[in-house]
Design a protein around this motif. Structure first.
Motif, mmCIF file in Angstrom:
data_model
loop_
_atom_site.group_PDB
_atom_site.id
_atom_site.type_symbol
_atom_site.label_atom_id
_atom_site.label_comp_id
_atom_site.label_asym_id
_atom_site.label_seq_id
_atom_site.Cartn_x
_atom_site.Cartn_y
_atom_site.Cartn_z
ATOM 1 N N ILE A 1 -20.648 31.464 -10.388
ATOM 2 C CA ILE A 1 -19.435 30.985 -9.180
ATOM 3 C C ILE A 1 -18.560 32.510 -9.457
ATOM 4 C CG2 ILE A 1 -19.617 28.934 -8.977
ATOM 5 C CD1 ILE A 1 -17.515 28.353 -11.180
ATOM 6 N N SER B 1 -19.795 16.213 -9.653
ATOM 7 C CA SER B 1 -19.073 17.103 -9.048
ATOM 8 C C SER B 1 -20.034 17.683 -8.118
ATOM 9 C CB SER B 1 -18.506 18.232 -9.884
ATOM 10 O OG SER B 1 -17.602 19.343 -9.225
ATOM 11 N N LYS C 1 -11.907 28.281 2.745
ATOM 12 C CA LYS C 1 -12.992 27.190 2.859
ATOM 13 C C LYS C 1 -13.382 27.079 4.396
ATOM 14 C CE LYS C 1 -13.770 23.711 0.024
ATOM 15 N NZ LYS C 1 -14.887 24.095 -0.796
HETATM 16 N N1 SAM Z 1 -19.364 22.742 -4.892
HETATM 17 C C1 SAM Z 1 -18.571 21.439 -5.478
HETATM 18 C C2 SAM Z 1 -17.320 22.020 -5.033
HETATM 19 O O1 SAM Z 1 -16.948 23.026 -4.623
HETATM 20 O O2 SAM Z 1 -16.375 20.928 -5.220
HETATM 21 C C3 SAM Z 1 -18.622 21.700 -7.169
HETATM 22 C C4 SAM Z 1 -18.976 22.977 -7.822
HETATM 23 S S1 SAM Z 1 -17.792 24.169 -7.541
HETATM 24 C C5 SAM Z 1 -18.627 25.715 -8.267
HETATM 25 C C6 SAM Z 1 -16.501 24.109 -8.908
HETATM 26 C C7 SAM Z 1 -15.397 24.478 -8.646
HETATM 27 O O3 SAM Z 1 -15.312 25.950 -9.014
HETATM 28 C C8 SAM Z 1 -14.417 24.755 -7.510
HETATM 29 O O4 SAM Z 1 -13.910 23.350 -7.265
HETATM 30 C C9 SAM Z 1 -13.651 25.972 -7.522
HETATM 31 O O5 SAM Z 1 -12.335 25.799 -7.886
HETATM 32 C C10 SAM Z 1 -14.253 26.739 -8.536
HETATM 33 N N2 SAM Z 1 -14.651 28.044 -8.363
HETATM 34 C C11 SAM Z 1 -15.249 28.570 -7.435
HETATM 35 N N3 SAM Z 1 -15.370 29.822 -7.574
HETATM 36 C C12 SAM Z 1 -14.361 30.322 -8.292
HETATM 37 C C13 SAM Z 1 -13.747 31.716 -8.598
HETATM 38 N N4 SAM Z 1 -14.260 32.823 -7.925
HETATM 39 N N5 SAM Z 1 -12.848 31.515 -9.446
HETATM 40 C C14 SAM Z 1 -12.425 30.450 -10.092
HETATM 41 N N6 SAM Z 1 -13.014 29.540 -9.960
HETATM 42 C C15 SAM Z 1 -13.783 29.340 -9.044
#
Ligand code: SAM
Ligand code: SF4
Length: 340
Positions: free
Chosen positions: A294, A125, A161
């Motif tokens: 996150i 991921s 995004k």
């Molecule tokens: N950077 C990659 C991406 O964005 O696909 C993978 C890691 S990203 C941290 C994984 C997931 O975390 C994202 O797809 C998003 O749905 C979730 N995420 C990020 N910030 C969040 C938040 N504040 N609340 C809930 N889910 C969150």
């Protein structure tokens, strides 16, 4: 009750019902018919919190200068994964921000080393990459890839995004499928600006993409992001979406996500009782995991891979379920005939 032919009006009705008990029971029964008591365990290693993107909801966004950034070395990633495999994990999920510094050569070497001598699966991921990068990772032995489309509302996507394009995100998902990755995607529920109509379209898109794995978690505001003051997505809405997705895509692997465990103490158990069949303990080494923020107060179960799988086993026992001895590969599409 399995509803592969469900219509948008039915989804809307389930989303809005005053009494979701029947929905949850139907989803649990569908889950039990497909998977029995088995729950697949995937160990998550969050190996880098550097990110080039600036998603408005995420604490790791490039514009957040309050994050203490880290990168695990290739050796640390391999050691953590091998330790987990020796404890019984059948799948290792390697996750990070969009961090180009490793390059595919290093990541491919890590994948090959983890897979040599064990029958484990590797899920990645890592965000949006080029076709050639995905191909190299697949050729190195990566089995699965998770890339949430986050929302099917183009305008909302663009707002949340700003460094990504909706079309590219969907193209990435299709590229991953064409390369033979078992492919997962998903959404956050309760995003500011999201409506029941958006959620219905999200679920229809999941089905159209014929996904193997679907991650659903409530949006949780992070204090150092532009969405700091927004209302968090509630647990119940996330559970409704989990349950509906189970009914319309009975074969999908659906995790009880970290976000459902964070938003409410017994969120993981509740999700496992209304359609989820996967649990993904965080096995990032303790020295790093606090910095992969996150969102705040992220749920975790246990301090190391052994502790986490032991606690997971106990939790599942209380629910009358057990850790699957199998890898938990894709089950096939709605008709159940496709197999990787
Ligand atoms: N950077 C990659 C991406 O964005 O696909 C993978 C890691 S990203 C941290 C994984 C997931 O975390 C994202 O797809 C998003 O749905 C979730 N995420 C990020 N910030 C969040 C938040 N504040 N609340 C809930 N889910 C969150
Ligand atoms: Fe980066 Fe992923 Fe967070 Fe977006 S959600 S800022 S791509 S880590």
């Amino acid at each position: 009750m399995i509803m592969p032919d469900i219509k948008r009006e039915d989804i809307l009705r389930w989303l809005k019902t005053d009494d979701p008990g029947a929905l949850f029971a139907a989803a649990d029964s569908t889950r039990a018919t497909r998977f029995g008591g088995e729950v697949h365990i995937r160990g998550i290693i969050e190996f880098s919190n550097f990110c080039a993107k600036n998603c408005l909801y995420c604490g790791l966004r490039n514009g957040n200068s309050n994050v203490r950034r880290y990168r695990m070395s290739a050796g640390e990633i391999i050691d953590t994964a091998l330790e987990a495999i020796s404890c019984g994990y059948k799948t290792i999920l390697l996750q990070s921000g969009e961090d180009k510094s490793y390059g595919t050569d290093i990541l491919c070497a890590v994948i090959k080393r983890i897979k040599s001598g064990s029958d484990c699966r590797i899920t990645l991921s890592l965000g949006e990459l080029d076709f050639d990068e995905y191909k190299s990772l697949r050729d190195a032995g990566a089995d699965r890839y998770l890339l949430r489309f986050e929302t099917s509302d183009r305008a909302l996507f663009k707002k949340l995004k700003p460094f990504s394009s909706y079309d590219n995100r969907i193209s990435c998902i299709r590229r991953l499928k064409s390369l033979g990755f078992q492919t997962g995607s998903g959404i956050m529920t309760g995003l500011p600006g999201q409506t029941y109509d958006t959620l219905s379209d999200d679920m229809l898109l999941m089905r159209e993409l014929d996904l193997d794995m679907i991650g659903i978690g409530p949006f949780i505001p992070h204090h150092d992001t532009p969405l700091a003051n927004c209302i968090p997505g509630g647990l119940e809405l996330a559970l409704r979406v989990v349950a509906i997705v189970r009914l319309i895509m009975p074969n999908a692997h659906i995790p009880a996500t970290t976000a459902v465990g964070t938003i409410e103490k017994d969120g993981i158990e509740k999700a496992l009782k209304c359609g989820a069949n996967v649990f993904m303990p965080n096995i990032t080494p303790p020295g790093y995991r606090d910095y992969y923020e996150i969102y705040p107060n992220k749920f975790y179960h246990g301090m190391d891979p052994a502790d986490s799988i032991y606690l997971a086993g106990n939790m599942l026992k209380r629910l009358g379920r057990y850790i699957s001895p199998r890898a938990g590969d894709a089950m096939g599409n709605i008709t159940g005939i496709k197999r990787y």
